[in-house]
Motif scaffolding. Structure first.
Motif, mmCIF file in Angstrom:
data_model
loop_
_atom_site.group_PDB
_atom_site.id
_atom_site.type_symbol
_atom_site.label_atom_id
_atom_site.label_comp_id
_atom_site.label_asym_id
_atom_site.label_seq_id
_atom_site.Cartn_x
_atom_site.Cartn_y
_atom_site.Cartn_z
ATOM 1 N N THR A 196 0.841 -1.208 0.000
ATOM 2 C CA THR A 196 0.000 0.000 0.000
ATOM 3 C C THR A 196 0.876 1.258 0.000
ATOM 4 O O THR A 196 0.615 2.205 -0.750
ATOM 5 C CB THR A 196 -0.961 -0.014 1.205
ATOM 6 N N ASP A 197 1.934 1.238 0.819
ATOM 7 C CA ASP A 197 2.858 2.391 0.834
ATOM 8 C C ASP A 197 3.527 2.560 -0.533
ATOM 9 O O ASP A 197 3.694 3.683 -1.019
ATOM 10 C CB ASP A 197 3.958 2.194 1.893
ATOM 11 N N ASP A 198 3.901 1.433 -1.146
ATOM 12 C CA ASP A 198 4.560 1.516 -2.457
ATOM 13 C C ASP A 198 3.606 2.102 -3.504
ATOM 14 O O ASP A 198 4.013 2.889 -4.366
ATOM 15 C CB ASP A 198 5.030 0.126 -2.918
ATOM 16 N N LEU A 199 2.334 1.732 -3.420
ATOM 17 C CA LEU A 199 1.360 2.270 -4.379
ATOM 18 C C LEU A 199 1.172 3.774 -4.165
ATOM 19 O O LEU A 199 1.076 4.543 -5.128
ATOM 20 C CB LEU A 199 0.017 1.536 -4.246
ATOM 21 N N ILE A 200 1.170 4.189 -2.904
ATOM 22 C CA ILE A 200 1.046 5.631 -2.617
ATOM 23 C C ILE A 200 2.247 6.380 -3.212
ATOM 24 O O ILE A 200 2.103 7.442 -3.821
ATOM 25 C CB ILE A 200 0.938 5.872 -1.088
ATOM 26 N N ALA A 201 3.438 5.761 -3.077
ATOM 27 C CA ALA A 201 4.642 6.396 -3.639
ATOM 28 C C ALA A 201 4.526 6.511 -5.164
ATOM 29 O O ALA A 201 4.931 7.513 -5.759
ATOM 30 C CB ALA A 201 5.881 5.591 -3.243
ATOM 31 N N LYS A 202 3.956 5.483 -5.787
ATOM 32 C CA LYS A 202 3.779 5.538 -7.255
ATOM 33 C C LYS A 202 2.850 6.681 -7.644
ATOM 34 O O LYS A 202 3.077 7.387 -8.635
ATOM 35 C CB LYS A 202 3.177 4.222 -7.759
ATOM 36 N N ALA A 203 1.782 6.852 -6.876
ATOM 37 C CA ALA A 203 0.844 7.939 -7.177
ATOM 38 C C ALA A 203 1.562 9.283 -7.074
ATOM 39 O O ALA A 203 1.358 10.174 -7.904
ATOM 40 C CB ALA A 203 -0.339 7.885 -6.217
ATOM 41 N N LYS A 204 2.433 9.392 -6.072
ATOM 42 C CA LYS A 204 3.148 10.672 -5.864
ATOM 43 C C LYS A 204 4.083 10.981 -7.026
ATOM 44 O O LYS A 204 4.344 12.138 -7.336
ATOM 45 C CB LYS A 204 3.930 10.638 -4.551
ATOM 46 N N GLU A 205 4.595 9.903 -7.673
ATOM 47 C CA GLU A 205 5.454 10.144 -8.846
ATOM 48 C C GLU A 205 4.658 10.817 -9.961
ATOM 49 O O GLU A 205 5.188 11.568 -10.766
ATOM 50 C CB GLU A 205 6.000 8.820 -9.388
ATOM 51 N N ILE A 206 3.378 10.506 -10.032
ATOM 52 C CA ILE A 206 2.541 11.067 -11.103
ATOM 53 C C ILE A 206 2.004 12.435 -10.693
ATOM 54 O O ILE A 206 2.020 13.382 -11.471
ATOM 55 C CB ILE A 206 1.342 10.127 -11.399
ATOM 56 N N ASN A 207 1.490 12.501 -9.465
ATOM 57 C CA ASN A 207 0.913 13.765 -8.988
ATOM 58 C C ASN A 207 1.207 13.900 -7.491
ATOM 59 O O ASN A 207 0.498 13.342 -6.665
ATOM 60 C CB ASN A 207 -0.599 13.759 -9.255
ATOM 61 N N PRO A 208 2.272 14.628 -7.158
ATOM 62 C CA PRO A 208 2.718 14.671 -5.765
ATOM 63 C C PRO A 208 1.705 15.333 -4.830
ATOM 64 O O PRO A 208 1.699 15.055 -3.636
ATOM 65 C CB PRO A 208 3.987 15.516 -5.813
ATOM 66 N N LEU A 209 0.874 16.214 -5.352
ATOM 67 C CA LEU A 209 0.029 16.992 -4.449
ATOM 68 C C LEU A 209 -1.403 16.497 -4.334
ATOM 69 O O LEU A 209 -1.903 16.243 -3.244
ATOM 70 C CB LEU A 209 0.032 18.466 -4.882
ATOM 71 N N SER A 210 -2.057 16.338 -5.478
ATOM 72 C CA SER A 210 -3.501 16.144 -5.334
ATOM 73 C C SER A 210 -4.136 15.153 -6.312
ATOM 74 O O SER A 210 -5.031 15.521 -7.062
ATOM 75 C CB SER A 210 -4.189 17.498 -5.491
ATOM 76 N N PRO A 211 -3.683 13.903 -6.308
ATOM 77 C CA PRO A 211 -4.439 12.939 -7.112
ATOM 78 C C PRO A 211 -5.841 12.815 -6.508
ATOM 79 O O PRO A 211 -5.995 12.957 -5.297
ATOM 80 C CB PRO A 211 -3.653 11.635 -6.948
ATOM 81 N N SER A 212 -6.845 12.590 -7.340
ATOM 82 C CA SER A 212 -8.199 12.545 -6.784
ATOM 83 C C SER A 212 -8.344 11.319 -5.895
ATOM 84 O O SER A 212 -7.690 10.285 -6.093
ATOM 85 C CB SER A 212 -9.240 12.510 -7.902
ATOM 86 N N LYS A 213 -9.185 11.444 -4.890
ATOM 87 C CA LYS A 213 -9.355 10.340 -3.942
ATOM 88 C C LYS A 213 -9.991 9.142 -4.627
ATOM 89 O O LYS A 213 -9.730 7.998 -4.251
ATOM 90 C CB LYS A 213 -10.170 10.814 -2.746
ATOM 91 N N ARG A 214 -10.816 9.402 -5.637
ATOM 92 C CA ARG A 214 -11.402 8.273 -6.366
ATOM 93 C C ARG A 214 -10.306 7.426 -7.016
ATOM 94 O O ARG A 214 -10.296 6.200 -6.925
ATOM 95 C CB ARG A 214 -12.362 8.776 -7.453
ATOM 96 N N GLU A 215 -9.374 8.097 -7.683
ATOM 97 C CA GLU A 215 -8.311 7.339 -8.359
ATOM 98 C C GLU A 215 -7.349 6.703 -7.360
ATOM 99 O O GLU A 215 -6.815 5.619 -7.613
ATOM 100 C CB GLU A 215 -7.573 8.224 -9.365
ATOM 101 N N MET A 216 -7.138 7.376 -6.218
ATOM 102 C CA MET A 216 -6.307 6.755 -5.180
ATOM 103 C C MET A 216 -6.950 5.442 -4.713
ATOM 104 O O MET A 216 -6.264 4.435 -4.525
ATOM 105 C CB MET A 216 -6.132 7.697 -3.978
ATOM 106 N N ASP A 217 -8.255 5.449 -4.538
ATOM 107 C CA ASP A 217 -8.937 4.224 -4.101
ATOM 108 C C ASP A 217 -8.808 3.121 -5.151
ATOM 109 O O ASP A 217 -8.602 1.947 -4.828
ATOM 110 C CB ASP A 217 -10.422 4.515 -3.826
#
Ligand code: ADP
Ligand code: ASP
Ligand code: MG
Length: 402
Positions: A47-68
């Motif tokens: 889960t932490d690794d996936l969060i890190a991947k999201a940050k590579e794409i959008n460090p500030l504000s990926p939408s919560k829907r896409e995070m889920d």
């Protein structure tokens, strides 16, 4: 024959060897004629690794829907691998995502609440004598979008299943063999408890003991689901969480620490009626979990309000305060994220004077300055600089638990 719900956390399924270990625990109970429904978290740090991947794409504000959408993938991996291991051992099994298992949640992405579990599919699979492996931490909302339940949410998935299926047993397997008087990985001299009440466990979990997710304990209490927290690596009894426990000598059940908080000060508010209401009403609309609140004594017609909130709700806090800035016309907002909260928990401490002073004495001995204090009948919390949290927990633990 019993209906057993078993939940395995990320470290319990971190690699192939551990997955087979868990598969064997499950099939041992299945072989005895029990129905077994299993909830699993994502493997290891997925889960932490996936969060890190999201940050590579959008460090500030990926939408919560896409995070889920992203984070729910972690559990899809672990359920299928565990099901394959059970197949390999020669037992009938089916893995199900949250929505397939009937988990309906509200629409609050990243912190959704389970509204109900539609159990038809689960019942069908049990009728077919399948072992069922359910993805924890996820569900589906009324728009057919995937939701997640917040970090550590698989515990809540397990309790919801146990409550809805009226399971005989709900076991939460993890990498420690029970609930201790403090985090046994960070504090020396901790003791394992045989039993703990829902109320005490709820406080400990809410105040930072991550061994159980606080919402899972809340739900267990509501539906009277007795929980056992136990090790997936050692075969021995764990800690039972239930309504009433045997009288114990120990007044303080545990010490917990939460570093994932922020301290927010609103400086220069008008010292007039209705100001606190407007502030906390706005924060309430954003579902911010406020904990300790302090209002300074008014001076020169102004006052400050300071409160704590979870660090992962910082955006909501700042948005809420921005919304009411035109109305309240305060000077500024100051956020301190280098703050930590250390708490002691124990039912009945209110009838034992001296508990608070003993805690403060321990902190004084450690040379640690207290910024804020909050008490209730079952806990005392202090806010201190984050860097001193580990030291504070050790000193306070030593003072109360011998
Ligand atoms: P899982 O992946 O199985 O859900 P978690 O990491 O969420 O496991 O929770 C287990 C961890 O909780 C333990 O490894 C331990 O470090 C930590 N922990 C914190 N406080 C306590 C406590 N009072 N008793 C036991 N474990 C605790
Ligand atoms: N995988 C999720 C997390 O890491 C849910 C859980 O572990 O319970 O928070
Ligand atoms: Mg957990």
């Amino acid at each position: 024959m019993a209906l057993m719900v078993k939940k395995f956390g990320g470290s319990s399924v971190a690699n192939a060897e551990r997955v087979f270990n868990v598969a064997r625990i499950i099939t041992e109970d299945y072989k005895k004629g029990n129905d077994v429904v299993v909830v699993v978290s994502a493997q290891g740090d997925t889960t932490d690794d996936l969060i890190a991947k999201a940050k590579e794409i959008n460090p500030l504000s990926p939408s919560k829907r896409e995070m889920d959408m992203l984070l729910s993938a972690g559990e899809q991996i672990s359920i299928s691998l565990l099901a394959m291991a059970i197949e390999k051992l020669g037992f009938p099994v089916v893995s199900l995502l949250g929505w397939q298992a009937g988990f309906i949640t509200d629409t609050k992405h990243s912190l959704a609440r389970i509204k109900k579990v539609n159990v038809e599919r689960l019942k069908n699979e049990l009728d077919k004598h399948n072992i069922i492996i359910v993805a924890g931490f996820q569900g589906i909302n009324k728009y057919d979008d995937i939701t997640t339940l917040g970090r550590g949410g698989s515990d809540t998935s397990a309790v919801a299943l146990a409550a809805t299926l009226k399971a005989d047993v709900c076991q939460i397997y993890t990498d420690v063999d029970g609930v201790y008087t403090a985090d046994p990985r960070k504090v020396t001299g901790t003791k394992k408890m045989d039993e703990i009440t829902y109320d005490e466990m709820l406080e400990l979990a809410t105040l930072g003991a991550q061994v159980l997710n606080n919402r899972s304990v809340e739900m267990a209490k509501k539906y009277n689901v007795e929980l056992e927290v136990l090790s997936s690596l050692e075969n021995k009894p764990g800690t039972i969480v239930k309504e009433k426990v045997k009288m114990e000598k120990m007044l303080i059940k545990g010490v917990a620490c939460d570093k994932d908080i922020i301290l927010v000060s609103i400086v220069g508010l008008k010292d007039t009626p209705g100001v606190a209401f407007k502030v906390f009403n706005e924060l309430g609309k954003k579902n911010v979990n406020i904990d300790i609140i302090l209002q300074s004594v008014g001076r020169d017609g102004t006052k400050d309000i300071t409160f704590t909130a979870p660090v992962n709700q910082k955006d909501e806090v700042l948005e809420a305060l921005e919304n009411i800035r035109p109305l309240l016309n305060f000077d500024k907002v100051v956020v301190n994220d280098k703050i930590g909260k250390v708490s002691i928990v124990g039912a009945g401490m209110e009838t034992h004077p001296g508990v608070a002073s003993k805690m403060f004495e321990a902190l004084s001995d450690a040379g640690i300055n207290i910024h804020m204090i909050s008490t209730s009948e079952i806990k005392i919390s202090v806010l201190i600089d984050e860097e001193y949290c580990n030291k504070a927990v050790q000193y306070v633990h030593d003072a109360f638990i011998d």
